[in-house]
Write a protein that holds these residues in place. Structure first.
Motif, PDB file in Angstrom:
ATOM      1  N   GLY A 720      -8.090 188.518  38.298  1.00  0.00           N
ATOM      2  CA  GLY A 720      -7.280 187.297  38.319  1.00  0.00           C
ATOM      3  C   GLY A 720      -7.217 186.628  36.955  1.00  0.00           C
ATOM      4  O   GLY A 720      -6.179 186.069  36.573  1.00  0.00           O
ATOM      5  N   GLN A 721      -8.304 186.658  36.211  1.00  0.00           N
ATOM      6  CA  GLN A 721      -8.297 186.073  34.872  1.00  0.00           C
ATOM      7  C   GLN A 721      -7.351 186.848  33.946  1.00  0.00           C
ATOM      8  O   GLN A 721      -6.622 186.266  33.145  1.00  0.00           O
ATOM      9  N   TRP A 722      -7.396 188.169  34.088  1.00  0.00           N
ATOM     10  CA  TRP A 722      -6.472 188.991  33.275  1.00  0.00           C
ATOM     11  C   TRP A 722      -5.025 188.669  33.621  1.00  0.00           C
ATOM     12  O   TRP A 722      -4.172 188.527  32.724  1.00  0.00           O
ATOM     13  N   VAL A 723      -4.689 188.561  34.923  1.00  0.00           N
ATOM     14  CA  VAL A 723      -3.324 188.237  35.350  1.00  0.00           C
ATOM     15  C   VAL A 723      -2.908 186.882  34.791  1.00  0.00           C
ATOM     16  O   VAL A 723      -1.789 186.716  34.284  1.00  0.00           O
ATOM     17  N   LEU A 724      -3.791 185.895  34.882  1.00  0.00           N
ATOM     18  CA  LEU A 724      -3.477 184.551  34.400  1.00  0.00           C
ATOM     19  C   LEU A 724      -3.165 184.562  32.903  1.00  0.00           C
ATOM     20  O   LEU A 724      -2.171 183.980  32.451  1.00  0.00           O
ATOM     21  N   GLU A 725      -4.016 185.228  32.121  1.00  0.00           N
ATOM     22  CA  GLU A 725      -3.815 185.245  30.670  1.00  0.00           C
ATOM     23  C   GLU A 725      -2.527 185.988  30.300  1.00  0.00           C
ATOM     24  O   GLU A 725      -1.756 185.515  29.439  1.00  0.00           O
ATOM     25  N   GLN A 726      -2.288 187.141  30.944  1.00  0.00           N
ATOM     26  CA  GLN A 726      -1.085 187.910  30.616  1.00  0.00           C
ATOM     27  C   GLN A 726       0.184 187.173  31.035  1.00  0.00           C
ATOM     28  O   GLN A 726       1.198 187.178  30.304  1.00  0.00           O
ATOM     29  N   ALA A 727       0.152 186.527  32.210  1.00  0.00           N
ATOM     30  CA  ALA A 727       1.340 185.810  32.687  1.00  0.00           C
ATOM     31  C   ALA A 727       1.655 184.621  31.771  1.00  0.00           C
ATOM     32  O   ALA A 727       2.828 184.363  31.444  1.00  0.00           O
ATOM     33  N   CYS A 728       0.637 183.885  31.349  1.00  0.00           N
ATOM     34  CA  CYS A 728       0.874 182.736  30.459  1.00  0.00           C
ATOM     35  C   CYS A 728       1.422 183.209  29.113  1.00  0.00           C
ATOM     36  O   CYS A 728       2.340 182.577  28.541  1.00  0.00           O
ATOM     37  N   LEU A 729       0.873 184.287  28.568  1.00  0.00           N
ATOM     38  CA  LEU A 729       1.368 184.806  27.296  1.00  0.00           C
ATOM     39  C   LEU A 729       2.832 185.235  27.412  1.00  0.00           C
ATOM     40  O   LEU A 729       3.653 184.962  26.521  1.00  0.00           O
ATOM     41  N   GLN A 730       3.159 185.934  28.528  1.00  0.00           N
ATOM     42  CA  GLN A 730       4.535 186.411  28.700  1.00  0.00           C
ATOM     43  C   GLN A 730       5.504 185.248  28.875  1.00  0.00           C
ATOM     44  O   GLN A 730       6.609 185.248  28.300  1.00  0.00           O
ATOM     45  N   CYS A 731       5.148 184.248  29.631  1.00  0.00           N
ATOM     46  CA  CYS A 731       6.037 183.102  29.832  1.00  0.00           C
ATOM     47  C   CYS A 731       6.271 182.364  28.514  1.00  0.00           C
ATOM     48  O   CYS A 731       7.369 181.898  28.233  1.00  0.00           O
ATOM     49  N   LYS A 732       5.215 182.277  27.700  1.00  0.00           N
ATOM     50  CA  LYS A 732       5.367 181.629  26.385  1.00  0.00           C
ATOM     51  C   LYS A 732       6.319 182.430  25.496  1.00  0.00           C
ATOM     52  O   LYS A 732       7.133 181.867  24.750  1.00  0.00           O
ATOM     53  N   ARG A 733       6.257 183.784  25.571  1.00  0.00           N
ATOM     54  CA  ARG A 733       7.195 184.607  24.794  1.00  0.00           C
ATOM     55  C   ARG A 733       8.639 184.328  25.202  1.00  0.00           C
ATOM     56  O   ARG A 733       9.552 184.253  24.358  1.00  0.00           O
ATOM     57  N   TRP A 734       8.874 184.230  26.531  1.00  0.00           N
ATOM     58  CA  TRP A 734      10.241 183.918  26.983  1.00  0.00           C
ATOM     59  C   TRP A 734      10.688 182.565  26.465  1.00  0.00           C
ATOM     60  O   TRP A 734      11.837 182.394  26.080  1.00  0.00           O
ATOM     61  N   HIS A 735       9.775 181.608  26.465  1.00  0.00           N
ATOM     62  CA  HIS A 735      10.138 180.285  25.946  1.00  0.00           C
ATOM     63  C   HIS A 735      10.526 180.378  24.479  1.00  0.00           C
ATOM     64  O   HIS A 735      11.496 179.727  24.021  1.00  0.00           O
ATOM     65  N   ASP A 736       9.800 181.186  23.731  1.00  0.00           N
ATOM     66  CA  ASP A 736      10.074 181.298  22.297  1.00  0.00           C
ATOM     67  C   ASP A 736      11.357 182.088  22.029  1.00  0.00           C
ATOM     68  O   ASP A 736      12.109 181.776  21.083  1.00  0.00           O
ATOM     69  N   GLU A 737      11.639 183.137  22.856  1.00  0.00           N
ATOM     70  CA  GLU A 737      12.813 183.980  22.635  1.00  0.00           C
ATOM     71  C   GLU A 737      14.098 183.310  23.118  1.00  0.00           C
ATOM     72  O   GLU A 737      15.185 183.543  22.568  1.00  0.00           O
ATOM     73  N   PHE A 738      14.000 182.499  24.158  1.00  0.00           N
ATOM     74  CA  PHE A 738      15.203 181.885  24.753  1.00  0.00           C
ATOM     75  C   PHE A 738      15.004 180.378  24.840  1.00  0.00           C
ATOM     76  O   PHE A 738      14.867 179.806  25.935  1.00  0.00           O
ATOM     77  N   PRO A 739      14.993 179.723  23.705  1.00  0.00           N
ATOM     78  CA  PRO A 739      14.734 178.275  23.712  1.00  0.00           C
ATOM     79  C   PRO A 739      15.841 177.461  24.365  1.00  0.00           C
ATOM     80  O   PRO A 739      15.605 176.341  24.825  1.00  0.00           O
ATOM     81  N   THR A 740      17.078 178.040  24.410  1.00  0.00           N
ATOM     82  CA  THR A 740      18.196 177.268  24.984  1.00  0.00           C
ATOM     83  C   THR A 740      18.234 177.356  26.496  1.00  0.00           C
ATOM     84  O   THR A 740      18.886 176.547  27.147  1.00  0.00           O
ATOM     85  N   HIS A 741      17.515 178.354  27.039  1.00  0.00           N
ATOM     86  CA  HIS A 741      17.496 178.504  28.493  1.00  0.00           C
ATOM     87  C   HIS A 741      16.558 177.471  29.107  1.00  0.00           C
ATOM     88  O   HIS A 741      15.601 177.025  28.484  1.00  0.00           O
ATOM     89  N   LEU A 742      16.872 177.130  30.343  1.00  0.00           N
ATOM     90  CA  LEU A 742      15.988 176.215  31.062  1.00  0.00           C
ATOM     91  C   LEU A 742      14.565 176.741  31.015  1.00  0.00           C
ATOM     92  O   LEU A 742      14.338 177.911  31.354  1.00  0.00           O
TER      93      LEU A 742
END
Length: 936
Positions: A720-742
């Motif tokens: 669960g800790q691995w899932v949490l860390e990987q999911a947060c990192l991936q969501c942050k990447r999407w935020h950085d790649e698509f800043p104009t998206h909601l």
């Protein structure tokens, strides 16, 4: 000194009624008058002489009569009676001398100083010495005679030196002393020295109690007589003696005390009181008596030596020196004997103390000591047997030891005695039972020692110790070692041993046996909610119910925790085993009252029957355990009979568990993301992270095959800790790649095991910090059942998580407790309606009404509603009509990789104002159909 008879006792005995007492009293009056007359010096020389004889003549006759009467008393010891007879003879000689002197001096008016009338006086001394030495003494033996003889000789020699210097030598040198006069003059001081020897000897040897008082009076009489004789000799040397005077007063007083001593002996024997203690002269004072002679002799020698230096006269010095040498020799000899005697007494005392100590140890020992002969006949037994076995030691002497032993112990007893008789030395310890005097049996441990050849023992010594408490403790420890301390059922070790024994019997009888493994359902929930005390009470109740379901010869055991096992030896068919299993279910499922509440508990049972050739208990126990876990996995509260396929499933489970422990290290896990769609705009507002396991040999492992196992083993925490860390990192990447998206949210599932971790909040905060993801973009999703475990603790933990700024969601809402109270108390932000309700809304208005109620409840509590498992377009329309705004499911997209989600978002960025259809998501990337039926 010996106690004199008290005046009160004499008065009570009417002592004046005795004629001897009257004569003694009358003599006392006459002696007193005589002493007064003599000391006063009244009358002329002839009158004084006459009165002097007048006082002595009746005194001698009466003293003889009184003394003779005592000598015939049967209450006196024979030796004492003979001593008094000799004393009476001495008194008679003295009285005879007085009568002869009266005739010579008064009637014949002779002027001779010494005449033949002195013969009775001279004989008086040796007879008196003989009589005094005849009295019975306490100290006996040749060595005692030698020791006290030397002491008395020292006194006599020391005092004799003084007497010789002042009397004997002057008398011998006087010109008018010659012939009979010289013999008579020397006889008196020599006789006194002999009496001093006797007195010293008697005092040192200690007279016996019944004659001590009278003998002490007699000794006083002799001492007074000696002083009178010495005074008489001194006056005769100077020609100053005349009849009467102080010297005669001493003589008559001495004579009178002899009569008093005889009368006292008579009264003491007639009225003695045995209850009164008898006091004797202190030995320490009497021990100094021999030194009076040494002091006297050496004192005289020093005085004469000093005079010789001053005057030059040395005629007597050589005699005194020789006497002093003799005195020294006596003292040295006495000291040598004393040293040897002290050494002997010390040895005797040490031996006696050792004997007393040994006797005390034997008599007061906690062990019992028997001494028997070769035929086991008891010859001696220590008194401690009364304390240990209740018997009197004297009552057992002469009986055979076999009569006290248990019949089952006679054979080892015979072997014990055979060993003791065949060798010398201590035997090996043996245990047997001896019957107590009250009838019960006492366990003892005995060792033997063959001392038949020892003349002091002449038997076999058996040292016996009570070990009843030790045996009881051993039995208790054995019971504790093989029984469960809580339920008193057999434990794992004993159950395994009994299964092995049952298998051995089954092979001989060719009949199978049955083993059941049982595990309580939801026991942990009851134990955690009501406490361990109530949990223990529940276990004891269940154990008693299981025991009641069994037949005679069956075995129930507690293997640990809430696991039990049953061994049924007379259960040869599956039908019989099923009947017993149903009876157990019916009995166990009855309510148990804990803390005033009825508690219901189920039980899962695994059943296995041994084959005819089955030889290994471990295999049988393993099969029953496997069947029990199968019953657990198939819904609990049921029984399952072992099948070989169950064992293969269990092996697969073990292999999966082993591989699961290394899956993270080997990077076999991956995350897929299922979009969450806003119905109105059709946009992706977030994704739910779903874990997938690509095993290197098994391929894709379904979540249902490893998530429950990870929960059970605790591996869900690092996963669960691995899932949490990987999911947060991936969501942050999407935020950085698509800043104009909601800004997208990421939903991560939180298991019940993770929620129990004390540092969960810190783990989440570290993941957010490490990834840089804003807390409001993270959604933690939990099921209702997870949240309802220990609600107070869960509420505190949720508030702690909520303080981080994240959002909380309830997954599969409607399938659990669905309680309005916990929705109000818990800081929940999102409700996710279970797919089963979404699937049912197409079946009619009744199913839609339930979904409508959930949506209305969420809206009332200002919660966002997400519908799960949408597969058809009609479901979207109905949900929109009911007021639901968000949803996810295969209608929109299967779970996608992060790359697929990025491609879709990239399409949105280049096609401004155009929203691609959901089919683009489905066509972009898919996963195998095996996952379609898995919720997560």
């Amino acid at each position: 000194m010996t106690r004199i008879i008290p005046l009160k006792r004499l008065t009570q005995a009417h002592w004046l009624s005795d004629w001897g007492s009257k004569l003694t009293f009358a003599l006392g009056i006459s002696v007193t008058l005589y002493i007064v007359w003599t000391v006063g010096g009244w009358g002329g020389e002839k009158l004084k002489l006459f009165i002097s004889y007048l006082g002595f003549l009746p005194l001698g006759i009466i003293s003889f009569i009184i003394t003779l009467r005592v000598s015939v008393q049967n209450t006196l010891p024979p030796k004492a009676r003979w001593a008094w007879r000799i004393i009476a003879l001495a008194i008679l000689l003295r009285a005879t001398g007085n009568w002869v002197g009266f005739y010579h001096d008064v009637i014949l008016a002779s002027n001779a100083v010494y005449d033949w009338s002195e013969i009775p006086y001279i004989l008086y001394y040796p007879v008196l010495l003989w009589g005094v030495l005849r009295f019975p003494m306490k100290q006996k033996g040749r060595k005692v005679w030698l020791t006290f003889g030397l002491d008395a000789a020292s006194v006599m020699l020391g005092i004799g030196m003084v007497v010789w210097y002042f009397l004997l030598q002057p008398i011998a040198l006087a010109p008018y002393h010659e012939g009979w006069n010289l013999i008579a003059a020397l006889s008196y001081p020599i006789g006194d020295l002999a009496l001093i020897f006797a007195i010293t000897f008697v005092l040192l040897k200690q007279p016996e109690n019944n004659i001590a008082g009278a003998l002490n009076l007699l000794i006083c009489s002799l001492l007074i007589n000696a002083f009178g004789d010495l005074g008489f000799g001194y006056l005769m040397l100077r020609g100053a003696y005349t009849g009467g005077g102080t010297v005669d007063a001493l003589f008559i007083l001495s004579f009178y005390l002899m009569a008093v001593s005889a009368q006292y002996q008579y009264w003491h024997m007639k009225f003695k009181d045995k209850s009164q203690p008898v006091h004797h002269p202190r030995r320490r004072i009497l021990a100094l008596l021999p030194y009076t002679g040494v002091v006297s002799g050496y004192g005289l020698l020093l005085g004469v030596t000093y005079m010789t230096w001053n005057t030059g006269h040395s005629e007597s010095l050589h005699v005194l020196i020789l006497c002093a040498i003799g005195l020294t020799a006596l003292v040295v000899a006495r000291q040598i004997i004393a040293v040897r005697e002290n050494a002997r007494l010390l040895t005797v005392q040490t031996r006696r103390q050792n004997e007393l100590r040994f006797s005390s140890l034997v008599q007061n020992s906690s062990d019992v000591i028997f001494i028997t002969d070769e035929r086991m006949t008891i010859q001696f037994v220590s008194s401690s047997i009364e304390r240990v076995f209740g018997y009197q030691s004297a009552g057992l002497v002469g009986i055979n030891l076999r009569e006290l032993l248990h019949t089952d112990d006679l054979e080892p007893t015979e072997a014990f005695f055979t060993e003791a008789m065949s060798c010398f030395g201590v035997t090996s310890p043996v245990e047997w039972r001896i019957q107590h005097q009250l009838g019960h049996w006492v366990y003892v441990e005995s060792i033997g020692n063959n001392l038949i050849s020892d003349p002091n023992v002449q038997g076999i010594v058996i040292n016996t110790r009570d070990v009843t408490e030790r045996k009881m403790l051993e039995e208790q420890l054995i019971h504790q070692a093989f029984h469960d301390p809580l339920t008193k059922l057999a434990n794992r070790e004993l159950f395994h041993d009994r299964v092995e024994q049952a298998l051995a019997r089954a092979q001989r009888s060719r009949k199978p046996i049955t083993v059941m493994f049982l595990d309580l359902d939801n026991f942990k929930t009851i134990n955690d909610s009501m406490g361990h005390t109530e949990g223990d009470l529940l276990l004891k109740t269940i154990a008693a119910r299981l025991q009641a379901c069994l037949r005679t010869g069956d075995t129930a055991a507690r293997l640990g925790g809430d696991e039990f096992a049953l061994l049924l030896e007379d259960c040869a068919t599956a039908a019989e085993a099923i009947t017993i299993a149903r009876r157990i279910h019916k009995t166990v499922e009855k309510p148990v009252v804990l803390q005033g509440k009825e508690v219901f508990v189920g039980i899962s049972i695994g059943i296995t029957l041994s084959s005819v050739d089955e030889q290994h208990a471990n295999v049988l126990l393993r099969n029953a355990d496997t069947a029990m876990y199968t019953a657990k996995s198939r819904g609990k509260g049921r029984y399952e009979i072992f099948e070989p396929s169950m064992h293969q499933a269990a092996l697969n489970r073990l292999e999966i568990e082993a591989a699961l422990r290394y899956a993270i290290e080997r990077q076999e896990f991956t995350l897929l993301y299922q979009p969450i769609i806003e119905f109105k705009s059709g946009k992706i507002i977030g994704t739910e992270a779903l874990i997938r396991w690509h095993h290197k040999t098994r391929g894709m492992v379904a979540p249902k095959d490893f998530i429950p196992l990870a929960e059970e083993t605790g591996l869900i925490v690092p996963i669960g800790q691995w899932v949490l860390e990987q999911a947060c990192l991936q969501c942050k990447r999407w935020h950085d790649e698509f800043p104009t998206h909601l800004p997208l949210t990421i939903t991560v599932n939180l298991s019940g095991r993770q929620l129990q971790e004390p540092d969960l909040a810190r783990t989440i905060a570290n993941a957010l910090q490490k990834s840089g993801l804003p807390p409001e973009s993270l959604i933690l999703e939990m099921t209702e059942s997870v949240m309802m475990q220990d609600t107070e603790t869960t509420l505190d933990k949720l508030n702690e998580l909520k303080a981080l700024g994240i959002h909380l969601a309830i997954d599969d809402f409607g399938t659990g407790y669905s309680s309005l109270s916990y929705l109000q108390r818990f800081p929940i932000d999102i409700l996710k309606i279970d797919r089963s309700f979404i699937h049912a809304i197409s079946n009619g208005a009744d199913e839609s009404a339930l979904v409508q109620a959930i949506i209305t409840l969420g809206q009332t509590l200002r919660l966002r509603i997400v519908a799960e498992g949408i597969e058809f377009c009609e479901q979207i329309k109905t949900l929109q009509d009911l007021g639901c705004e968000l949803g996810q499911g295969f209608h929109f997209s299967k779970p996608l990789s992060a790359h697929a989600i990025a491609c879709y978002l990239e399409t949105l960025r280049h096609q401004s104002g155009f929203i691609p259809s959901f089919e683009l998501l489905a066509l972009n990337e898919t996963e195998p159909d095996i996952i379609r039926d898995q919720v997560h």
